[in-house]
Design a protein around this motif. Structure first.
Motif: not given
Length: 566
Positions: A66, A69-70, A125-126
């Motif tokens: 979590e 960020d990427f 999603e990252k």
């Protein structure tokens, strides 16, 4: 900004963690799963992620998924679809074929599913896809600390290119020129390594063998399939047949190929020499062409071919660039770091991190409790040393082979003083002992010297300075008057693959060599990777296992000393 970098498409599966542009951790999957290169480079497994490496990087940085960020992945499926061309000389269902390409692209599509299954439903999603060669370029340029540089990447293949000329300025990279498959130096080395009876991963063996051959005897035959042209260089894929495992056409030119365990004949040595000579000429040409495109003082260099320390010396000394930087992991594992750094510098508007990030020690280290537990489970007896560096040096000076296991593991294919086997370089018999009874490998293969950085010029012709001399990435001529003093690390051509040991980068290893010099007058120790036909040891358990099945005299893990009873 926190970024997880991943490489898993071909081989050298790896992961890294980059926080605010700084490399926090980086490690290869093979060190955990004990399978060389992490996994086989099959067409159906690009989605098999280096999960143990990923988990280590997150744990080491004290992050949960979590917090990331990427997730930067060092391959771009869209670029592959746009640029890849079917190879008519290929095996149906395998690399280069229509069916094989569908399987490969399907595997890339599964990367998102693999991420979600391993790291949580929203991990995919990252995901950021980073072109393979830009990841290589980033792995060399951004850690260098240079404000600007020309960049060269040479390997087997990325999405479809085998080499790129690029440039870096502050936090941006730009591609200047590409060379596409089949004109691939990396594939040429893989094919001829197999022709010579080794695996496609054994370029290091062929590089060592080359010094025993005469390249000119094979020059005419070699020119039938490998030529330097006005533009760059060309390879004849009809003769080389990269995608199929056959050598009939090559044998008509080069003579009989060698099977594994067959004797190595002189014509095999000559082929290796011709390959090395061709590579030298091609890479020097590419470097000169790059300088004309981007006349910087600085060159950053990466890709699997950047592990060729013979060629590296040539371009350092004969090339037009004043300064050359090669990262500790220029091969595919390094793209895990490069992808993360590329994502950071393209997604974040902050200035480039100017502090050089030059430590190779980005892998696991182990607590005293973990070391004690591994020793207890092994059934061996250990004692604590008051000063393990001094004791290791004394053992080596007394003729013993010592397994030296300290601190954080190195990232890249070279053991640089934290997962090393150490021996006395002063006796030619040391080399035979290590090859036959410890490493169980071919007698012709050389060993590298670790030398105190401040004493190196007295023993070796170092030439132009480079930070990468600390990473055992250049062969340097041994000064003629010193050769007979260190025969165990002298190759047949009078060179050695040198590691300059810096006091600040690795103080305990530097002190060990200082002590060896006090005992012997030689500021050099033989350093080879701590392994036996396996990946370099990672954990205390790995080190103990290798110690048990080889002729290593002593194992020193931090300050715990285990000696062979006999």
């Amino acid at each position: 900004m926190k970024i997880l970098g991943i490489n898993s498409v071909y081989h050298e599966s790896a992961a890294s963690c980059v926080i605010d542009g700084q490399i926090v951790s980086a490690v290869e999957e093979e060190r955990f799963n004990r399978y060389k290169h992490g996994k086989a480079a099959r067409i159906d497994n690009p989605h098999i992620l280096p999960l143990q490496s990923i988990n280590f990087c997150l744990r080491d940085a004290n992050l949960d998924i979590e917090d990331i960020d990427f997730i930067a992945f060092s391959f771009d499926p869209k670029l592959r679809q746009k640029s890849f061309k079917i190879d008519p000389i290929s095996i149906p269902g395998d690399w280069g074929s229509i069916e094989g390409e569908k399987t490969f692209l399907s595997g890339l599509e599964q990367v998102k599913l693999s991420l979600n299954q391993a790291l949580g439903d929203k991990a995919a999603e990252k995901l950021i896809w980073v072109p393979h060669h830009l990841a290589h370029a980033a792995s060399a340029f951004f850690p260098s600390g240079l404000e600007e540089a020309a960049i060269l990447v040479i390997d087997g293949i990325g999405e479809n290119a085998s080499s790129i000329a690029a440039c870096g300025h502050e936090n941006r990279l730009g591609v200047l020129h590409e060379i596409e498959y089949p004109h691939s130096l990396g594939f040429l080395w893989e094919k001829l390594s197999q022709f010579l009876g080794f695996s496609e991963y054994d370029a290091c063996k062929v590089m060592g063998l080359a010094a025993y051959g005469q390249s000119e005897t094979m020059q005419a035959a070699f020119s039938q399939f490998a030529q330097i042209t006005d533009k760059n260089f060309t390879l004849d894929k009809e003769l080389l047949r990269f995608r199929v495992g056959e050598f009939e056409l090559l044998e008509a030119l080069l003579g009989k190929s060698r099977k594994k365990n067959e004797p190595i004949e002189q014509h095999h040595k000559n082929i290796a020499a011709a390959l090395q000579a061709f590579t030298d000429r091609v890479v020097l040409r590419l470097v000169e062409d790059l300088y004309r495109l981007y006349p910087s003082d600085n060159l950053c260099y990466a890709g699997g071919v950047a592990l060729n320390c013979v060629t590296n010396w040539l371009i350092k000394e004969k090339g037009p660039f004043k300064n050359i930087f090669i990262p500790t992991s220029p091969h595919d594992a390094g793209t895990a770091v490069g992808a993360a750094l590329y994502a950071y510098h393209t997604r974040c508007e902050r200035p480039k991190v100017q502090t050089p990030q030059l430590t190779p020690h980005t892998g696991p280290e182990y607590t005293t409790e973990e070391i004690i537990l591994a020793i207890e489970e092994s059934g061996l007896t250990a004692r604590r040393s008051i000063d393990s560096a001094i004791e290791a040096a004394d053992m080596v000076a007394d003729g013993k082979v010592v397994g030296w296991f300290q601190g954080r593991m190195e990232f890249g294919p070279r053991a640089l003083g934290n997962r090393s086997l150490l021996a006395d370089p002063r006796y030619a018999t040391t080399r035979e002992l290590l090859n036959r009874k410890v490493k169980h490998r071919e007698d012709f293969r050389p060993f590298g010297p670790s030398v105190l950085a401040e004493k190196a010029e007295k023993w070796f012709e170092i030439g132009r300075q480079s930070e990468s001399l600390k990473y055992m990435l250049f062969t340097c001529p041994i000064r003629p008057e010193k050769r007979e003093k260190i025969p165990a690390v002298a190759h047949i051509d009078g060179t050695a693959r040198v590691q300059l040991v810096d006091r600040q980068l690795n103080p305990s290893y530097h002190r060990l060599i200082e002590r060896f010099e006090q005992r012997t007058g030689v500021p050099i120790i033989l350093n080879t990777s701590f392994n036996d036909s396996e990946p370099i040891v990672c954990s205390p358990k790995d080190a103990i296992s290798t110690f048990k099945r080889t002729a290593i005299d002593a194992l020193i893990i931090q300050d715990f000393v285990i000696e062979r009873k006999n």
